[in-house]
Design a protein around this motif. Structure first.
Motif, PDB file in Angstrom:
ATOM      1  N   GLU A   2       0.826  -1.189   0.000  1.00  0.00           N
ATOM      2  CA  GLU A   2       0.000   0.000   0.000  1.00  0.00           C
ATOM      3  C   GLU A   2       0.870   1.252   0.000  1.00  0.00           C
ATOM      4  O   GLU A   2       1.930   1.293   0.595  1.00  0.00           O
ATOM      5  N   LYS A  39      -6.623  -4.112  -7.229  1.00  0.00           N
ATOM      6  CA  LYS A  39      -6.133  -4.898  -6.089  1.00  0.00           C
ATOM      7  C   LYS A  39      -6.452  -4.198  -4.763  1.00  0.00           C
ATOM      8  O   LYS A  39      -6.897  -4.830  -3.799  1.00  0.00           O
ATOM      9  N   SER A  42     -10.131  -4.470  -3.816  1.00  0.00           N
ATOM     10  CA  SER A  42     -10.587  -5.809  -3.429  1.00  0.00           C
ATOM     11  C   SER A  42      -9.927  -6.313  -2.147  1.00  0.00           C
ATOM     12  O   SER A  42     -10.056  -7.478  -1.803  1.00  0.00           O
ATOM     13  N   SER A  43      -9.225  -5.429  -1.458  1.00  0.00           N
ATOM     14  CA  SER A  43      -8.566  -5.814  -0.215  1.00  0.00           C
ATOM     15  C   SER A  43      -9.032  -4.885   0.906  1.00  0.00           C
ATOM     16  O   SER A  43      -9.617  -3.848   0.647  1.00  0.00           O
ATOM     17  N   SER A  45      -7.906  -2.479   2.381  1.00  0.00           N
ATOM     18  CA  SER A  45      -6.893  -1.424   2.365  1.00  0.00           C
ATOM     19  C   SER A  45      -7.482  -0.086   2.791  1.00  0.00           C
ATOM     20  O   SER A  45      -8.699   0.106   2.817  1.00  0.00           O
TER      21      SER A  45
END
Length: 94
Positions: A2, A39, A42-43, A45
């Motif tokens: 990240e 990504k 979909s996390s 984060s």
């Protein structure tokens, strides 16, 4: 991995959620790779949390406005407000 987000990026990402932007548009505006944005979305984060915050804030602002209009006698606003409440209730049950 990240990224560390600037204040300007945090504001933009929150707005992406409010505006309903897709990953491609988000990536284009930020100058990031689209696969990286996908990504992050979909996390669990910070990016995904900010997008969700933007969605929630936009929904809240719309509900506030509809409620205010309904209180002033706008029956169409009251109907729309109730429809939105019902839709949220249905989503919760699924």
């Amino acid at each position: 991995m990240e990224r560390t987000l600037s204040e300007k990026e945090i504001e933009a990402i929150t707005n992406f959620g409010a505006f309903g932007y897709d990953a491609s548009r988000m990536a284009s505006i930020l100058g990031w790779r689209e696969d990286e944005v996908v990504k992050l979305l979909s996390s669990p984060s910070e990016f995904a949390k900010l997008v969700q915050k933007g969605k929630d804030m936009a929904g809240y602002a719309i509900d506030q406005k509809l409620w205010s209009m309904a209180l002033s006698g706008d029956m169409k606003a009251l109907e729309k407000f109730e429809q939105r409440k019902q839709a949220r209730s249905m989503k919760k049950k699924v």
